[in-house]
Design an enzyme around this catalytic site. Structure first.
Site, PDB file in Angstrom:
ATOM      1  N   CYS A   1      27.561 -22.903  53.115  1.00  0.00           N
ATOM      2  CA  CYS A   1      28.182 -23.947  54.051  1.00  0.00           C
ATOM      3  C   CYS A   1      28.882 -22.658  54.873  1.00  0.00           C
ATOM      4  O   CYS A   1      29.284 -21.678  54.313  1.00  0.00           O
ATOM      5  CB  CYS A   1      29.333 -24.416  53.305  1.00  0.00           C
ATOM      6  SG  CYS A   1      29.111 -25.732  52.450  1.00  0.00           S
TER       7      CYS A   1
ATOM      8  N   ARG B   1      23.181 -17.911  55.842  1.00  0.00           N
ATOM      9  CA  ARG B   1      23.932 -18.430  54.538  1.00  0.00           C
ATOM     10  C   ARG B   1      23.493 -19.659  53.700  1.00  0.00           C
ATOM     11  O   ARG B   1      23.671 -19.888  52.774  1.00  0.00           O
ATOM     12  CB  ARG B   1      25.360 -18.899  55.021  1.00  0.00           C
ATOM     13  CG  ARG B   1      26.398 -17.736  55.453  1.00  0.00           C
ATOM     14  CD  ARG B   1      27.728 -18.189  55.842  1.00  0.00           C
ATOM     15  NE  ARG B   1      28.629 -18.839  55.153  1.00  0.00           N
ATOM     16  CZ  ARG B   1      29.405 -18.109  54.329  1.00  0.00           C
ATOM     17  NH1 ARG B   1      29.472 -16.696  54.773  1.00  0.00           N
ATOM     18  NH2 ARG B   1      30.237 -18.538  53.756  1.00  0.00           N
TER      19      ARG B   1
ATOM     20  N   TRP C   1      25.793 -26.751  52.647  1.00  0.00           N
ATOM     21  CA  TRP C   1      24.712 -26.592  51.716  1.00  0.00           C
ATOM     22  C   TRP C   1      25.286 -27.652  50.459  1.00  0.00           C
ATOM     23  O   TRP C   1      26.374 -27.499  50.117  1.00  0.00           O
ATOM     24  CB  TRP C   1      24.861 -25.313  51.043  1.00  0.00           C
ATOM     25  CG  TRP C   1      24.045 -24.795  50.232  1.00  0.00           C
ATOM     26  CD1 TRP C   1      22.548 -24.410  50.762  1.00  0.00           C
ATOM     27  CD2 TRP C   1      23.845 -24.589  48.806  1.00  0.00           C
ATOM     28  NE1 TRP C   1      21.871 -24.233  49.415  1.00  0.00           N
ATOM     29  CE2 TRP C   1      22.783 -24.069  48.364  1.00  0.00           C
ATOM     30  CE3 TRP C   1      24.992 -24.622  47.915  1.00  0.00           C
ATOM     31  CZ2 TRP C   1      22.482 -23.751  47.036  1.00  0.00           C
ATOM     32  CZ3 TRP C   1      24.912 -24.362  46.645  1.00  0.00           C
ATOM     33  CH2 TRP C   1      23.512 -24.155  46.062  1.00  0.00           C
TER      34      TRP C   1
ATOM     35  N   ASN D   1      34.674 -25.435  53.530  1.00  0.00           N
ATOM     36  CA  ASN D   1      33.750 -24.621  52.899  1.00  0.00           C
ATOM     37  C   ASN D   1      34.497 -24.388  51.368  1.00  0.00           C
ATOM     38  O   ASN D   1      35.660 -24.132  51.500  1.00  0.00           O
ATOM     39  CB  ASN D   1      33.463 -23.393  53.384  1.00  0.00           C
ATOM     40  CG  ASN D   1      32.619 -22.424  52.933  1.00  0.00           C
ATOM     41  OD1 ASN D   1      31.954 -22.819  51.933  1.00  0.00           O
ATOM     42  ND2 ASN D   1      32.579 -21.281  53.366  1.00  0.00           N
ATOM     43  N   GLY D   2      33.917 -24.729  50.282  1.00  0.00           N
ATOM     44  CA  GLY D   2      34.386 -24.527  48.940  1.00  0.00           C
ATOM     45  C   GLY D   2      34.090 -25.699  48.379  1.00  0.00           C
ATOM     46  O   GLY D   2      33.446 -26.719  48.397  1.00  0.00           O
TER      47      GLY D   2
ATOM     48  N   GLU E   1      13.527  -7.974  39.295  1.00  0.00           N
ATOM     49  CA  GLU E   1      14.018  -8.011  40.707  1.00  0.00           C
ATOM     50  C   GLU E   1      12.334  -8.454  41.377  1.00  0.00           C
ATOM     51  O   GLU E   1      12.511  -9.183  42.275  1.00  0.00           O
ATOM     52  CB  GLU E   1      14.490  -6.752  41.435  1.00  0.00           C
ATOM     53  CG  GLU E   1      14.532  -6.445  42.688  1.00  0.00           C
ATOM     54  CD  GLU E   1      15.609  -7.777  43.365  1.00  0.00           C
ATOM     55  OE1 GLU E   1      16.223  -8.681  42.520  1.00  0.00           O
ATOM     56  OE2 GLU E   1      15.547  -7.785  44.760  1.00  0.00           O
TER      57      GLU E   1
ATOM     58  N   LYS F   1      12.105 -11.898  43.613  1.00  0.00           N
ATOM     59  CA  LYS F   1      11.782 -11.983  45.014  1.00  0.00           C
ATOM     60  C   LYS F   1      10.506 -12.895  45.252  1.00  0.00           C
ATOM     61  O   LYS F   1      10.559 -13.571  46.025  1.00  0.00           O
ATOM     62  CB  LYS F   1      11.313 -10.443  45.360  1.00  0.00           C
ATOM     63  CG  LYS F   1      12.230  -9.476  46.015  1.00  0.00           C
ATOM     64  CD  LYS F   1      12.974  -9.669  46.859  1.00  0.00           C
ATOM     65  CE  LYS F   1      14.519 -10.486  46.583  1.00  0.00           C
ATOM     66  NZ  LYS F   1      15.503  -9.941  45.905  1.00  0.00           N
TER      67      LYS F   1
ATOM     68  N   GLU G   1      11.511 -16.526  44.694  1.00  0.00           N
ATOM     69  CA  GLU G   1      12.499 -17.028  45.892  1.00  0.00           C
ATOM     70  C   GLU G   1      11.692 -17.430  46.997  1.00  0.00           C
ATOM     71  O   GLU G   1      12.264 -18.532  47.570  1.00  0.00           O
ATOM     72  CB  GLU G   1      13.491 -15.703  46.186  1.00  0.00           C
ATOM     73  CG  GLU G   1      14.587 -15.682  45.365  1.00  0.00           C
ATOM     74  CD  GLU G   1      15.541 -14.620  45.733  1.00  0.00           C
ATOM     75  OE1 GLU G   1      15.007 -13.465  45.958  1.00  0.00           O
ATOM     76  OE2 GLU G   1      16.504 -14.812  46.403  1.00  0.00           O
TER      77      GLU G   1
ATOM     78  N   HIS H   1       5.690  -9.960  21.863  1.00  0.00           N
ATOM     79  CA  HIS H   1       6.681 -10.864  20.847  1.00  0.00           C
ATOM     80  C   HIS H   1       6.697 -12.129  21.450  1.00  0.00           C
ATOM     81  O   HIS H   1       7.818 -12.881  21.165  1.00  0.00           O
ATOM     82  CB  HIS H   1       8.194 -10.187  20.991  1.00  0.00           C
ATOM     83  CG  HIS H   1       8.014  -8.730  20.243  1.00  0.00           C
ATOM     84  ND1 HIS H   1       8.110  -8.727  19.045  1.00  0.00           N
ATOM     85  CD2 HIS H   1       8.049  -7.483  20.939  1.00  0.00           C
ATOM     86  CE1 HIS H   1       7.890  -7.342  18.594  1.00  0.00           C
ATOM     87  NE2 HIS H   1       8.120  -6.641  19.874  1.00  0.00           N
TER      88      HIS H   1
ATOM     89  N   LYS I   1      22.389 -17.640  51.395  1.00  0.00           N
ATOM     90  CA  LYS I   1      22.658 -16.179  51.537  1.00  0.00           C
ATOM     91  C   LYS I   1      23.962 -15.755  50.691  1.00  0.00           C
ATOM     92  O   LYS I   1      23.742 -14.624  49.847  1.00  0.00           O
ATOM     93  CB  LYS I   1      22.759 -15.720  52.977  1.00  0.00           C
ATOM     94  CG  LYS I   1      22.835 -14.251  53.157  1.00  0.00           C
ATOM     95  CD  LYS I   1      21.389 -13.659  52.707  1.00  0.00           C
ATOM     96  CE  LYS I   1      21.845 -12.109  52.583  1.00  0.00           C
ATOM     97  NZ  LYS I   1      20.757 -11.391  51.918  1.00  0.00           N
TER      98      LYS I   1
END
Ligand code: F6R
Length: 605
Positions: free
Chosen positions: A2, A27, A75, A99-100, A481, A485, A488, A504, A600
């Site tokens: 948002c 964002r 969003w 926003n929130g 990481e 990546k 995503e 295991h 973002k």
């Protein structure tokens, strides 16, 4: 996650609002809208999907004179990404963007419904505008009605509201979600946004609102009250006008540009902090580590992975007990927080809701707090006792690359800084480490040869039933990481695992369609990691080895340079896994910079 913009003035409101929303695209969002009040005439437009859809809808609309306007990229949290759920939300004669999350919206909505109010959307936001209008109808002046509304809300919010009857005013409130207002010296214009970038080129000075702030702007000025209802003066800072780094510079995607930029931004991160025999952080109070026996690192996503990397360095070089927490877990598990622990929050944006809340928790428990962050003046930087800026510059790609690289660089330096205080490394070793740090910018240079190789290789990794990225020691967080990546931006299933853990359980998945990306550094447990990969190879998994040493059991081999130390290998391999994800994603035709479902800056929990 948002984004909010607002504008008051004689300028072209539509263009200014749309420009602002474009700057906030990074964002993440799934719908967008604007509302403009010119005289007593409201015009409002909303569209699902990308901003081009909203631009198309507004193409025949122009303002002629003074107007007030608000805009929003949404969003979805409460309710699907539909036009009805997109902001701005309308009451009878007012529009709101938010926003929130309004935590008590369900009770408020129930009360309003019982009083006969009609709701059009499934959002929590819509209660704000109806509450405001209820207060107006009860006879309150618009600002008092707004003040009372804000006092009724629980949760996190940045709110802008415009209403007929106050055609030259924008009401605002901020609590937990970022918002700033910008001005210029030579006009009456006022600009609102969730972050700096939309205001670059428009405003010259900005005021960052603090939690609990609310008030209004009009032609005459800005009136702010704090959460106790006490009037306060805005505190203006000069807004940097440098937009160069926010453009693509000929790269296909921001993420690609940001991978290439790592060599420069890491140099910036090191600047002034490396002396010949000493690591220096002028920004840290000299007594920050006094009385500290433990470090607790806390973050989300990629920043969590950099925190995990830090834990290896802090324990190895500074011999200080270190734990790492996922922020959304720490928040609700009633943790033991003792005052001999330094609490370190790590965040690219400095706005991530879960991390921010853990920082507040740590402060309330009386811990000293430090923030490793990329955005100066962000909520976390303002809240913590001390902060170190990573100096990565604006990161636009939703998938974080250069922010991670600079975070790990800061942590490596910080582990040495701490080792100086605790005298855990010999002078000779400290000097060696400082020399190694100076070599990081060279280790992350993307050569044509490497990039070409990754482009060619990527075509072999577009199918299968999953990827395992594996590594040992600090290469395990790098494996996590690398997997993050890839998932995503390619939407392929990928997991990061410690190499030694494969036997295991996960090894049961091994077959030619299981792709293993094996991190095999020469200077960190090479033989042990190699035998773990051999176990997978023996079970017919497809192996892509990343190593300076040739590996005959690999189906694909990416040769990295011979380095002096495992940390230089870490940074070089980081670039390799970033490029692999980038090229796989491009081949699959995905939107690399704005992957589906991702935002973002995650300013809701
Ligand atoms: C992944 C990514 C996210 C963020 C996470 C925390 O590429 O960028 O996982 O790392 O949302 O964000 P910050 O670091 O802004 O707190």
């Amino acid at each position: 996650m948002c984004g909010i913009v607002g504008y008051l003035g004689e300028g072209n409101s539509k263009e200014i609002l749309l420009h602002g929303l474009k700057e906030l695209e990074y964002r993440g969002y799934d719908s967008a809208g604007i509302a403009i009040l010119e005289g007593d005439n409201f015009s409002s437009f909303k569209a699902v999907g990308k901003l081009v859809n909203l631009e198309e809808k507004t193409k025949d609309f122009q303002t002629k004179g003074f107007s007030v306007g608000i805009g929003h990229t949404r969003w979805a949290t409460h309710g699907k990404p539909t036009e009805l759920n997109a902001h701005p939300h309308l009451g009878e004669s007012s529009y709101v963007v938010h926003n929130g999350i309004i935590e008590n919206y369900a009770e408020l909505k129930e009360e309003l419904l019982a009083e006969g109010v009609n709701f059009l959307s499934q959002t929590d936001t819509e209660v704000i505008v109806h509450l405001f209008e209820k207060n107006l109808k009860a006879g309150l002046q618009p600002f008092k009605a707004f003040e009372k509304t804000v006092q009724t809300l629980d949760g996190a919010y940045a709110i802008l509201l415009i209403t007929k009857g106050e055609e030259e005013t924008i009401f605002f409130a901020k609590n937990g979600s970022p918002m700033l207002v910008g001005i210029t010296q030579d006009s009456n214009e006022k600009f609102f946004a969730s972050s700096d970038t939309p205001l670059i080129g428009y405003a010259t000075e900005v005021n960052y609102f603090e939690d609990g702030d609310y008030g209004y702007v009009n032609k005459e000025g800005i009136v702010i009250f704090n959460e106790e209802g006490v009037k306060k003066e805005p505190s203006f800072k000069t807004l940097s006008q440098n937009k160069l780094s926010a453009q693509k510079d000929g790269y296909r995607f921001f993420m690609e540009k940001e991978i290439y930029e790592q060599t420069n931004v890491i140099s910036d991160t090191l600047l002034g902090r490396l002396h010949d025999e000493e690591v220096v952080f002028d920004e840290l109070p000299s007594d920050l580590f006094d009385g500290i026996n433990e470090i607790k690192l806390c973050a989300c996503g990629t920043s969590y992975h950099s925190a995990l990397s830090a834990s290896y360095l802090f324990e190895r070089y500074a011999r200080v007990k270190t734990s790492v927490e996922v922020a959304s877990e720490l928040r609700y598990r009633d943790p033991i927080l003792t005052t001999d622990t330094l609490f370190v929050a790590i965040s690219q944006s400095g706005e991530t809701a879960d991390t921010l809340e853990t920082l507040k928790m740590a402060k309330e428990a009386g811990l000293k707090t430090l923030v490793i962050c990329n955005v100066d003046n962000s909520s976390m930087v303002r809240l913590a006792d001390a902060s170190i800026l990573t100096r990565a510059g604006v990161e636009k790609g939703v998938a974080s690359t250069k922010a991670f690289a600079t975070q790990v660089t800061v942590f490596w330096m910080l582990s040495l800084y701490l080792s100086q205080k605790k005298q855990t490394l010999s002078n000779e070793e400290l000097k060696r480490q400082i020399c190694l740090l100076r070599e990081v910018p060279a280790a992350v240079v993307v050569t044509d040869e490497l990039h070409e190789k990754m482009k060619r290789l990527s075509k072999r990794y577009l199918h299968g039933h999953g990827f395992f990225f594996i590594g040992r020691d600090i290469f395990f967080p790098l494996a996590l990481e690398g997997a993050l990546k890839l998932k995503e931006i390619s939407y392929l299933h990928a997991e990061g695992y410690p190499s030694g853990e494969m036997k295991h359980g996960p090894i049961a998945l091994a077959d030619p369609e299981l792709f293993t990306i094996a991190l095999l550094p020469e200077h960190m447990l090479y033989d042990k990691a190699k035998s773990n990969v051999e176990e997978l190879s023996a079970r017919d998994a497809t192996i892509c080895a990343i190593s300076p040493l040739p590996f005959d059991k690999a189906d694909d081999y990416i040769a990295t340079k011979k380095q002096k130390d495992y940390m230089l290998e870490f940074f070089e391999m980081m670039v390799v896994v970033q490029l692999l994800s980038l090229e796989v994603s491009i081949r699959l035709g995905n939107d690399v910079d704005m992957p589906r479902n991702l935002a973002k800056s995650v300013t809701v929990e």
